[in-house]
Motif scaffolding. Structure first.
Motif, PDB file in Angstrom:
ATOM      1  N   VAL A  51       0.404  46.807  -1.971  1.00  0.00           N
ATOM      2  CA  VAL A  51       1.323  47.552  -2.842  1.00  0.00           C
ATOM      3  C   VAL A  51       0.655  48.853  -3.278  1.00  0.00           C
ATOM      4  CG1 VAL A  51       2.520  45.502  -3.702  1.00  0.00           C
ATOM      5  CG2 VAL A  51       0.467  46.339  -4.880  1.00  0.00           C
ATOM      6  N   PRO A  52       1.447  49.859  -3.659  1.00  0.00           N
ATOM      7  CA  PRO A  52       0.856  51.073  -4.226  1.00  0.00           C
ATOM      8  C   PRO A  52       0.379  50.817  -5.645  1.00  0.00           C
ATOM      9  CG  PRO A  52       3.252  51.215  -4.252  1.00  0.00           C
ATOM     10  CD  PRO A  52       2.904  49.956  -3.509  1.00  0.00           C
ATOM     11  N   LEU A  53      -0.569  51.616  -6.100  1.00  0.00           N
ATOM     12  CA  LEU A  53      -1.097  51.443  -7.458  1.00  0.00           C
ATOM     13  C   LEU A  53      -0.010  51.612  -8.509  1.00  0.00           C
ATOM     14  CD1 LEU A  53      -4.570  53.252  -7.329  1.00  0.00           C
ATOM     15  CD2 LEU A  53      -4.086  50.799  -7.294  1.00  0.00           C
ATOM     16  N   ARG A  54       1.008  52.397  -8.220  1.00  0.00           N
ATOM     17  CA  ARG A  54       2.071  52.580  -9.202  1.00  0.00           C
ATOM     18  C   ARG A  54       2.860  51.297  -9.435  1.00  0.00           C
ATOM     19  NH1 ARG A  54       3.754  55.486  -4.635  1.00  0.00           N
ATOM     20  NH2 ARG A  54       5.470  54.507  -3.477  1.00  0.00           N
ATOM     21  N   ALA A  55       2.737  50.326  -8.511  1.00  0.00           N
ATOM     22  CA  ALA A  55       3.473  49.069  -8.645  1.00  0.00           C
ATOM     23  C   ALA A  55       2.649  47.983  -9.317  1.00  0.00           C
ATOM     24  CB  ALA A  55       3.944  48.583  -7.272  1.00  0.00           C
ATOM     25  N   ASP A  56       1.361  48.234  -9.552  1.00  0.00           N
ATOM     26  CA  ASP A  56       0.500  47.229 -10.185  1.00  0.00           C
ATOM     27  C   ASP A  56      -0.507  47.949 -11.058  1.00  0.00           C
ATOM     28  OD1 ASP A  56      -1.182  45.166 -10.928  1.00  0.00           O
ATOM     29  OD2 ASP A  56      -1.090  44.157  -8.982  1.00  0.00           O
ATOM     30  N   SER A  57      -0.195  48.048 -12.331  1.00  0.00           N
ATOM     31  CA  SER A  57      -1.049  48.781 -13.272  1.00  0.00           C
ATOM     32  C   SER A  57      -2.348  48.049 -13.595  1.00  0.00           C
ATOM     33  CB  SER A  57      -0.277  49.045 -14.568  1.00  0.00           C
ATOM     34  OG  SER A  57       0.147  47.818 -15.153  1.00  0.00           O
ATOM     35  N   SER A  58      -2.486  46.795 -13.160  1.00  0.00           N
ATOM     36  CA  SER A  58      -3.703  46.041 -13.451  1.00  0.00           C
ATOM     37  C   SER A  58      -4.853  46.419 -12.525  1.00  0.00           C
ATOM     38  CB  SER A  58      -3.430  44.533 -13.333  1.00  0.00           C
ATOM     39  OG  SER A  58      -3.115  44.169 -11.994  1.00  0.00           O
ATOM     40  N   ILE A  59      -4.565  47.164 -11.461  1.00  0.00           N
ATOM     41  CA  ILE A  59      -5.592  47.563 -10.493  1.00  0.00           C
ATOM     42  C   ILE A  59      -5.871  49.049 -10.664  1.00  0.00           C
ATOM     43  CG2 ILE A  59      -6.235  47.665  -8.064  1.00  0.00           C
ATOM     44  CD1 ILE A  59      -4.283  45.425  -7.514  1.00  0.00           C
ATOM     45  N   THR A  60      -7.144  49.394 -10.758  1.00  0.00           N
ATOM     46  CA  THR A  60      -7.544  50.793 -10.902  1.00  0.00           C
ATOM     47  C   THR A  60      -8.678  51.098  -9.932  1.00  0.00           C
ATOM     48  OG1 THR A  60      -9.110  50.219 -12.664  1.00  0.00           O
ATOM     49  CG2 THR A  60      -6.863  50.871 -13.333  1.00  0.00           C
ATOM     50  N   ILE A  61      -8.921  52.369  -9.721  1.00  0.00           N
ATOM     51  CA  ILE A  61     -10.013  52.824  -8.864  1.00  0.00           C
ATOM     52  C   ILE A  61     -11.278  52.959  -9.704  1.00  0.00           C
ATOM     53  CG2 ILE A  61     -10.833  54.711  -7.404  1.00  0.00           C
ATOM     54  CD1 ILE A  61      -7.962  55.241  -6.621  1.00  0.00           C
ATOM     55  N   GLU A  62     -12.379  52.490  -9.184  1.00  0.00           N
ATOM     56  CA  GLU A  62     -13.659  52.590  -9.865  1.00  0.00           C
ATOM     57  C   GLU A  62     -13.934  54.043 -10.258  1.00  0.00           C
ATOM     58  OE1 GLU A  62     -17.137  52.573 -11.550  1.00  0.00           O
ATOM     59  OE2 GLU A  62     -16.234  50.651 -10.970  1.00  0.00           O
ATOM     60  N   GLN A  63     -14.299  54.249 -11.516  1.00  0.00           N
ATOM     61  CA  GLN A  63     -14.473  55.602 -12.043  1.00  0.00           C
ATOM     62  C   GLN A  63     -15.574  56.372 -11.321  1.00  0.00           C
ATOM     63  OE1 GLN A  63     -15.065  55.294 -16.266  1.00  0.00           O
ATOM     64  NE2 GLN A  63     -12.954  54.621 -16.681  1.00  0.00           N
ATOM     65  N   ARG A  64     -16.561  55.671 -10.763  1.00  0.00           N
ATOM     66  CA  ARG A  64     -17.656  56.358 -10.080  1.00  0.00           C
ATOM     67  C   ARG A  64     -17.283  56.759  -8.657  1.00  0.00           C
ATOM     68  NH1 ARG A  64     -22.001  51.739 -11.321  1.00  0.00           N
ATOM     69  NH2 ARG A  64     -20.071  50.563 -10.901  1.00  0.00           N
ATOM     70  N   ASP A  65     -16.140  56.290  -8.170  1.00  0.00           N
ATOM     71  CA  ASP A  65     -15.673  56.652  -6.834  1.00  0.00           C
ATOM     72  C   ASP A  65     -14.671  57.793  -6.922  1.00  0.00           C
ATOM     73  OD1 ASP A  65     -17.185  54.670  -5.639  1.00  0.00           O
ATOM     74  OD2 ASP A  65     -15.577  53.168  -5.757  1.00  0.00           O
ATOM     75  N   PRO A  66     -14.604  58.630  -5.886  1.00  0.00           N
ATOM     76  CA  PRO A  66     -13.607  59.711  -5.898  1.00  0.00           C
ATOM     77  C   PRO A  66     -12.192  59.147  -5.784  1.00  0.00           C
ATOM     78  CG  PRO A  66     -14.745  59.618  -3.788  1.00  0.00           C
ATOM     79  CD  PRO A  66     -15.471  58.674  -4.699  1.00  0.00           C
ATOM     80  N   ASP A  67     -11.310  59.643  -6.609  1.00  0.00           N
ATOM     81  CA  ASP A  67      -9.910  59.231  -6.566  1.00  0.00           C
ATOM     82  C   ASP A  67      -9.190  60.129  -5.562  1.00  0.00           C
ATOM     83  OD1 ASP A  67      -7.246  58.619  -6.976  1.00  0.00           O
ATOM     84  OD2 ASP A  67      -7.445  58.440  -9.150  1.00  0.00           O
ATOM     85  N   PRO A  68      -8.694  59.573  -4.457  1.00  0.00           N
ATOM     86  CA  PRO A  68      -8.090  60.436  -3.426  1.00  0.00           C
ATOM     87  C   PRO A  68      -6.753  61.044  -3.806  1.00  0.00           C
ATOM     88  CG  PRO A  68      -7.877  58.126  -2.823  1.00  0.00           C
ATOM     89  CD  PRO A  68      -8.731  58.161  -4.061  1.00  0.00           C
ATOM     90  N   ARG A  69      -6.131  60.563  -4.857  1.00  0.00           N
ATOM     91  CA  ARG A  69      -4.826  61.095  -5.250  1.00  0.00           C
ATOM     92  C   ARG A  69      -4.940  62.579  -5.621  1.00  0.00           C
ATOM     93  NH1 ARG A  69      -3.311  56.185  -9.287  1.00  0.00           N
ATOM     94  NH2 ARG A  69      -5.569  56.432  -9.635  1.00  0.00           N
ATOM     95  N   GLY A  70      -4.091  63.363  -4.998  1.00  0.00           N
ATOM     96  CA  GLY A  70      -4.121  64.803  -5.207  1.00  0.00           C
ATOM     97  C   GLY A  70      -4.938  65.553  -4.170  1.00  0.00           C
ATOM     98  N   MET A  71      -5.695  64.853  -3.350  1.00  0.00           N
ATOM     99  CA  MET A  71      -6.503  65.517  -2.333  1.00  0.00           C
ATOM    100  C   MET A  71      -5.649  65.947  -1.142  1.00  0.00           C
ATOM    101  SD  MET A  71      -9.961  63.211  -2.064  1.00  0.00           S
ATOM    102  CE  MET A  71     -10.943  62.808  -3.505  1.00  0.00           C
ATOM    103  N   GLU A  72      -6.020  67.064  -0.530  1.00  0.00           N
ATOM    104  CA  GLU A  72      -5.376  67.505   0.700  1.00  0.00           C
ATOM    105  C   GLU A  72      -5.886  66.680   1.876  1.00  0.00           C
ATOM    106  OE1 GLU A  72      -4.167  72.129   0.398  1.00  0.00           O
ATOM    107  OE2 GLU A  72      -6.316  71.732   0.642  1.00  0.00           O
ATOM    108  N   VAL A  73      -5.017  66.468   2.848  1.00  0.00           N
ATOM    109  CA  VAL A  73      -5.358  65.704   4.046  1.00  0.00           C
ATOM    110  C   VAL A  73      -5.359  66.656   5.237  1.00  0.00           C
ATOM    111  CG1 VAL A  73      -4.755  63.752   5.509  1.00  0.00           C
ATOM    112  CG2 VAL A  73      -4.264  63.656   3.062  1.00  0.00           C
ATOM    113  N   PHE A  74      -6.496  66.707   5.924  1.00  0.00           N
ATOM    114  CA  PHE A  74      -6.659  67.604   7.064  1.00  0.00           C
ATOM    115  C   PHE A  74      -6.676  66.796   8.361  1.00  0.00           C
ATOM    116  CE2 PHE A  74      -8.229  69.999   3.515  1.00  0.00           C
ATOM    117  CZ  PHE A  74      -7.910  71.318   3.789  1.00  0.00           C
ATOM    118  N   GLY A  75      -6.000  67.322   9.380  1.00  0.00           N
ATOM    119  CA  GLY A  75      -6.017  66.702  10.687  1.00  0.00           C
ATOM    120  C   GLY A  75      -7.237  67.120  11.486  1.00  0.00           C
ATOM    121  N   ALA A  76      -7.304  66.651  12.746  1.00  0.00           N
ATOM    122  CA  ALA A  76      -8.457  66.956  13.586  1.00  0.00           C
ATOM    123  C   ALA A  76      -8.556  68.438  13.921  1.00  0.00           C
ATOM    124  CB  ALA A  76      -8.378  66.135  14.873  1.00  0.00           C
TER     125      ALA A  76
END
Length: 258
Positions: free
Chosen positions: A130-155
């Protein structure tokens, strides 16, 4: 009486014959059982002729699954006899080459199985991924980079989109997919397998790098029927699309390495 009878018998030879009979029966049994998948064999001329060989097909086997329904094997529901491919040469056994867009047609390394069009469930009977928006009990570890908002580049170094959400596996507690909002296409969100993405840092910040496909090819990735749920069939098609890009994303990738 028994002593006289056994005195005239070669017990070692009888034991040897018994072992041979048992072993022959075991080979016969295993040879029948291994025909539950991949048989009958189809001839490559027109697909109308088939062969089972010896020994004969063992018959159908049914398994009782969770939820009360049954699965019958073998089943040929995943067989695709109309795949858009053609033999590379006229002789039998020649490899097949795609005739259209192999990443969209699902052939070669982009192949997928038409599994059940239902989500994978946890032991508790709820969707596992499920996406994180569907389960508020799960979060990303604060010491890890949160990919939300990042640009995605192809090859090719072109921007394919922006990460809008993270899809997690509640059974395994890890990230399975990144939800990418495709650049240049309104309201088009696709799932990118996390195993095919790398979060990297450059001078202007973190970004997601993908070598499997080009930036423009994100727009053709399979879509979800439900924006908050992914089914087994959809997962196979998504992974097949991006996996096939490792060979089919560019014409150069299909040429010899040397």
């Amino acid at each position: 009486m028994h002593t006289e009878l056994t005195a005239r018998m070669d017990v070692a030879q009888i034991a040897l014959y018994a072992f041979w009979i048992f072993f022959a029966g075991l080979i016969f049994y295993l040879r029948r059982e291994d025909k539950r998948e991949g048989y009958p064999l189809l001839y490559e001329d027109d697909g109308s002729r088939s062969s089972v060989g010896f020994p004969a097909f063992p018959g159908m086997k049914r398994y009782l699954l969770r939820g009360g329904h049954t699965a019958t094997v073998p089943n040929w529901q995943n067989d695709r006899r109309d795949a858009p491919v053609t033999p590379a040469a006229p002789w039998p056994g020649s490899p097949y080459v795609p005739t259209g867009n192999p990443m969209l047609d699902g052939v070669g390394p982009a192949s997928y199985a038409d599994r059940e069009d239902v989500p994978e469930l946890t032991m508790g009977g709820v969707p596992a991924i499920v996406p994180l928006r569907a389960d508020s009990s799960i979060t990303i570890e604060q010491r890890d980079p949160d990919p939300r908002g990042m640009e995605v580049f192809g090859a090719d170094g072109e921007v394919g989109g922006v990460v809008r959400d993270v899809w997690v596996d509640r059974a395994e507690m890890l990230i399975r997919y990144l939800e990418v909002e495709v650049s240049g296409v309104a309201d088009r969100h696709v799932l990118l397998p996390m195993t095919m993405a790398r979060i990297k840092r450059k001078w202007k910040g973190h970004h997601v790098a993908v070598q499997a496909v080009l930036g423009r090819q994100f727009a053709d990735a399979p879509l979800l029927a439900n924006p908050d749920q992914v089914t087994k069939r959809e997962e196979d098609r998504i992974v097949g699309y991006f996996g096939g890009g490792n060979l089919y994303a560019t014409a150069a990738r299909q040429e010899p390495l040397l």
